[in-house]
Structure formats: structure tokens, C-alpha cells
Design a protein around this motif. Structure first.
Motif, PDB file in Angstrom:
ATOM      1  N   ASN A 212      92.582 -60.234  -9.956  1.00 32.86           N
ATOM      2  CA  ASN A 212      91.749 -59.498 -10.914  1.00 32.86           C
ATOM      3  C   ASN A 212      92.517 -59.120 -12.177  1.00 32.86           C
ATOM      4  OD1 ASN A 212      89.032 -58.753  -9.414  1.00 32.86           O
ATOM      5  ND2 ASN A 212      90.677 -58.553  -7.910  1.00 32.86           N
ATOM      6  N   LEU A 284      77.656 -47.298  -5.985  1.00 31.40           N
ATOM      7  CA  LEU A 284      78.202 -48.648  -5.836  1.00 31.40           C
ATOM      8  C   LEU A 284      78.432 -48.980  -4.372  1.00 31.40           C
ATOM      9  CD1 LEU A 284      80.750 -48.571  -8.788  1.00 31.40           C
ATOM     10  CD2 LEU A 284      78.654 -49.924  -8.674  1.00 31.40           C
ATOM     11  N   ASN A 287      75.446 -50.270  -3.024  1.00 32.90           N
ATOM     12  CA  ASN A 287      74.936 -51.448  -3.725  1.00 32.90           C
ATOM     13  C   ASN A 287      73.611 -51.192  -4.436  1.00 32.90           C
ATOM     14  OD1 ASN A 287      77.097 -53.201  -2.902  1.00 32.90           O
ATOM     15  ND2 ASN A 287      76.172 -53.229  -0.861  1.00 32.90           N
ATOM     16  N   ILE A 289      72.563 -48.970  -7.954  1.00 32.95           N
ATOM     17  CA  ILE A 289      72.871 -48.014  -9.012  1.00 32.95           C
ATOM     18  C   ILE A 289      71.618 -47.513  -9.724  1.00 32.95           C
ATOM     19  CG2 ILE A 289      75.143 -49.031  -9.418  1.00 32.95           C
ATOM     20  CD1 ILE A 289      73.971 -50.355 -11.941  1.00 32.95           C
ATOM     21  N   PRO A 356      87.362 -52.306  -7.933  1.00 32.70           N
ATOM     22  CA  PRO A 356      85.900 -52.392  -7.976  1.00 32.70           C
ATOM     23  C   PRO A 356      85.278 -51.499  -9.036  1.00 32.70           C
ATOM     24  CG  PRO A 356      86.659 -52.246  -5.707  1.00 32.70           C
ATOM     25  CD  PRO A 356      87.860 -52.004  -6.577  1.00 32.70           C
ATOM     26  N   ARG A 357      85.867 -50.335  -9.253  1.00 34.07           N
ATOM     27  CA  ARG A 357      85.303 -49.422 -10.248  1.00 34.07           C
ATOM     28  C   ARG A 357      85.452 -49.967 -11.658  1.00 34.07           C
ATOM     29  NH1 ARG A 357      86.371 -43.098  -8.871  1.00 34.07           N
ATOM     30  NH2 ARG A 357      86.717 -43.095 -11.109  1.00 34.07           N
ATOM     31  N   ILE A 359      85.598 -52.956 -12.643  1.00 32.34           N
ATOM     32  CA  ILE A 359      84.726 -54.120 -12.804  1.00 32.34           C
ATOM     33  C   ILE A 359      83.269 -53.702 -12.935  1.00 32.34           C
ATOM     34  CG2 ILE A 359      83.842 -56.186 -11.644  1.00 32.34           C
ATOM     35  CD1 ILE A 359      86.650 -56.536 -10.434  1.00 32.34           C
ATOM     36  N   ALA A 360      82.862 -52.730 -12.118  1.00 25.91           N
ATOM     37  CA  ALA A 360      81.442 -52.374 -12.043  1.00 25.91           C
ATOM     38  C   ALA A 360      81.000 -51.335 -13.056  1.00 25.91           C
ATOM     39  CB  ALA A 360      81.134 -51.864 -10.634  1.00 25.91           C
ATOM     40  N   LYS A 363      78.540 -51.758 -16.256  1.00 26.04           N
ATOM     41  CA  LYS A 363      77.118 -51.923 -15.932  1.00 26.04           C
ATOM     42  C   LYS A 363      76.505 -50.594 -15.515  1.00 26.04           C
ATOM     43  CE  LYS A 363      73.340 -54.219 -14.845  1.00 26.04           C
ATOM     44  NZ  LYS A 363      72.486 -54.846 -15.894  1.00 26.04           N
ATOM     45  N   VAL A 364      77.250 -49.805 -14.761  1.00 26.98           N
ATOM     46  CA  VAL A 364      76.728 -48.539 -14.246  1.00 26.98           C
ATOM     47  C   VAL A 364      76.406 -47.574 -15.387  1.00 26.98           C
ATOM     48  CG1 VAL A 364      77.264 -46.517 -12.830  1.00 26.98           C
ATOM     49  CG2 VAL A 364      77.976 -48.789 -12.068  1.00 26.98           C
TER      50      VAL A 364
END
Length: 378
Positions: A212, A284, A287, A289, A356-357, A359-360, A363-364
Motif C-alpha cells: 500500500n 467501515l 461495510n 457508511i 484501511p482508514r 484508503i477509505a 470516500k467517507v
């Protein structure tokens, strides 16, 4: 696919008789409390640099004993600096508590200090607050926002009354390798060493980082161009580590901040963004949001009512949470590679939570546009 960890339950477990004897002696010799030895238990939440105990004492009730580990057992200057930093942190904590911030009382020892140095450890003694961690109810989002707003407002009042304290807090409570320093180390040699073949005590984590590395680079570029560290941002006393496991609730109402050791001076939005990122991690995990925007709205409206930031600064919430997460990734990797694997308990969080945070999270938090802020935080 990575799984983001959820709120840790508050559980107590037994300790050895040796630990009970040690803690009983500390309470008696340094604080004048007589411990009910059979009641001493340890909180089982995962911590990398401390052990926390609950203990009943005669004529008072339950207390919390926090035993923090030294940065090193050989460098006396670092030990002394560490004690001064924690002493100042709890001095400020008490000052804010007396102004109405929801913080547990910190007790002084017989010498009048908040921190007791014992060998390689530093001890703090705190009031026990009976509560639970976050359960993601609407009222908890509202009361959390209110509590953080009061924290910042009372801190601002304290600094106005004590203007020299701003520089003193910065001087006495330095952040160990903050984002800016960690980023320099990353580009100077850490990134190179991560990508090269190397002997590693935790190859799974380093593999996750290598896989990553582009996401980490992209996030750093975003942070650096965001303005999140600009000196023009509204700033003052911040908790600097407020997340779902550092808050206590009772009947869905916020009752106390915990783990105040990293209290600092910085932009208020750092606290706001980091807290939102912590809240978002639960969504998250599930799965989904879709419900987060309404919860974030409740938190931000409650915060803004107590302590209003310029609307444009709220747009920096994403950069704030990204800055904090990247700093923790880089700081933990530095300890792992160059400091004899110091604090290895933090390493699993890189894979399970922090990557993961980063990356996500774009969008959140994409709903936090200028129009959204204007319509909700008038």
C-alpha cells in the motif's frame, strides 16, 4: 481485504500477587492510601506503553492507577523530560477539570506532584469513572461534540487567563516525531528501507505497507497540500488523542475524557478530524457508511454550538484524520526499524486499522462540502 477493529470492551482481569504488593506499596508510600489488595485488577484493553489498574482504597473508593513505561531505561535526560511532560499534561488536565471539562480528577502524591517516578515507570493516580465506551447511539454523538467543544472553549479561556502557558505547554510537552518530522524520515530513508529486502521481526506488517505504499504516498501528498498545519488555523489546547476508546459514557451521555497524556497545543480541527475518523471506523467495519453522514452532522452541530470554528476549517477534517493516521504509521515503523522494535504492540494497528482508514476516509468524508457545511453549521 483488511478488517478495521471495533471499540474495545472494558474488561478487568486478575494480576499476580507481586503486582498487587508493588501497587499497594506505591499507594501507601507515595499517596498515603491503604489499598484493599484483593480488589486490584488490571484493565485488559490493549495498550502498548502502559498498564492500567483499578483498585479500591480505604475511606475513598475506587481509583485508577496508570503505570506508563519509560522511553528508555538508560537515557536519564529522556526520563526526566518524559516526567516533566506528563506532569504538565495532568496539571493542565486539572486546570480544565476545575473549569468544568469532563475529566477525571488526578491525585497528587505526598510531594505535591501528579507523577510518581518508580524505577523505569511513571505512575499517575486518577479518579475512577464508571462508564462504558462508545455504542454509536445518536445521543452519544451529540454529547461527544458538546464535550469536545467545551474542552476547546475552556482551554481557550485558560490560555487567555494564562498567556504564557501556550509556549510552556509546547516546550514541556513535545510531540515525539510529529507528522512533519516523521514525513522527512520517511522520504530520507524509511521508504527506501521498507521497499528493500530486509530482516524483519514482523514481516506481515511490512508486507502490508509495501503493498500500500502508493496509497501512503498519495495521502502524504494530499496532507501536505491541504493547509492542515497552517499557523493561521484556530488553535489552542487540544486533547490530541480523542477517539472512541478514550471516551466514557453513561446512559448514552458523555461522562469523561481519558488518556490525557498527549494533551498539546495545536489546531482545534486536528481533534475534530481525528474524532470523526475514529467514529467512521465503526461504519467501515460494518461495510456501510450510509448512516455516517447523519451521525457526523449531530456531532459537528453540537461541537459548533459550543465552540465555533470558521466554516472553511471544517473542510480540513479529512486532512486532519489523514495526518494523524499517517503520523502513527510512520512513527510506529520508525520504532520498528531503527529503535530495536520499540513498542511492538502498535504494529498490528498499521494493517488492521490505519492503512484501511487512509484508503477509505476520502470516500467517507466526501459529503463535507462547502454547501453542506453552510447548510448545517450556520
Amino acid at each position: 481485504m483488511y478488517i478495521i477493529e471495533k471499540t474495545e470492551p472494558i474488561k478487568l482481569g486478575p494480576i499476580t500477587n507481586t503486582e498487587k504488593k508493588e501497587l499497594s506499596q506505591i499507594l501507601k508510600n507515595f499517596y498515603g492510601f491503604k489499598a484493599l489488595t484483593r480488589t486490584i485488577k488490571r484493565f485488559l484493553e490493549k495498550t502498548a506503553s502502559s498498564k492500567v489498574y483499578k483498585c479500591k482504597v480505604e475511606k475513598f473508593g475506587s481509583l485508577v492507577v496508570k503505570k506508563s513505561f519509560w522511553y528508555t531505561d538508560t537515557n536519564l535526560k529522556l526520563k526526566e523530560r518524559s516526567v516533566r511532560a506528563v506532569e504538565k499534561a495532568y496539571f493542565i488536565s486539572e486546570a480544565l477539570r476545575k473549569r468544568g471539562v469532563l475529566l477525571p480528577r488526578t491525585f497528587t502524591n505526598k510531594q505535591g506532584n501528579f507523577v510518581t517516578a518508580t524505577g523505569e515507570n511513571k505512575i499517575t493516580l486518577l479518579e475512577y469513572l464508571r462508564g462504558n465506551h462508545f455504542s454509536f447511539q445518536d445521543k452519544e454523538f451529540v454529547s461527544s461534540g458538546t464535550a469536545l467543544g467545551i474542552f476547546h472553549r475552556k482551554g481557550a479561556e485558560y490560555l487567555r487567563e494564562n498567556p504564557r502557558e501556550r509556549k510552556e505547554i509546547i516546550r514541556l510537552i513535545p510531540v515525539e516525531k510529529p507528522y512533519e518530522d516523521s514525513r522527512k524520515i520517511y522520504y530520507k530513508f524509511l521508504r527506501r528501507d521498507l521497499l528493500n529486502n530486509h530482516n524483519c521481526s514482523n514481516p506481515e506488517i511490512c508486507k502490508a505497507v509495501r503493498e500500500n505504499i502508493k496509497a501512503i504516498d498519495k495521502t502524504i501528498k494530499f496532507i501536505d497540500s491541504s493547509g492542515i498545519s497552517d499557523t493561521s488555523l484556530a488553535s489552542g489546547i487540544i486533547h490530541n488523542d480523542f477517539h472512541i476508546n478514550n471516551a466514557l459514557f453513561q446512559n448514552k451521555k458523555f461522562i469523561g475524557f481519558i488518556d490525557i497524556d498527549q494533551i498539546s497545543i495545536g489546531p482545534y480541527i486536528w481533534d475534530v478530524g481525528n474524532t470523526l475518523g475514529s467514529f467512521a471506523a465503526w461504519f467501515l467495519l460494518n461495510n456501510d457508511i450510509r448512516g455516517f453522514e447523519s451521525k457526523a452532522r449531530k456531532f459537528l452541530i453540537a461541537y459548533h454550538r459550543e465552540f465555533s470554528l470558521p466554516l472553511d476549517e471544517y473542510k480540513l477534517c479529512l486532512a486532519a484524520t489523514q495526518r494523524w493516521d499517517v503520523m502513527r504509521i510512520l512513527r510506529t515503523l520508525r520504532r520498528h526499524h531503527y529503535e530495536n522494535d520499540r513498542l511492538p504492540g502498535l504494529l498490528p494497528k498499521i494493517k488492521s486499522r490505519l492503512i484501511p482508514r487512509i484508503i477509505a476516509m476520502p470516500k467517507v468524508l466526501e459529503f463535507m462540502t462547502t454547501n453542506w457545511l453552510k447548510s448545517n453549521l450556520k
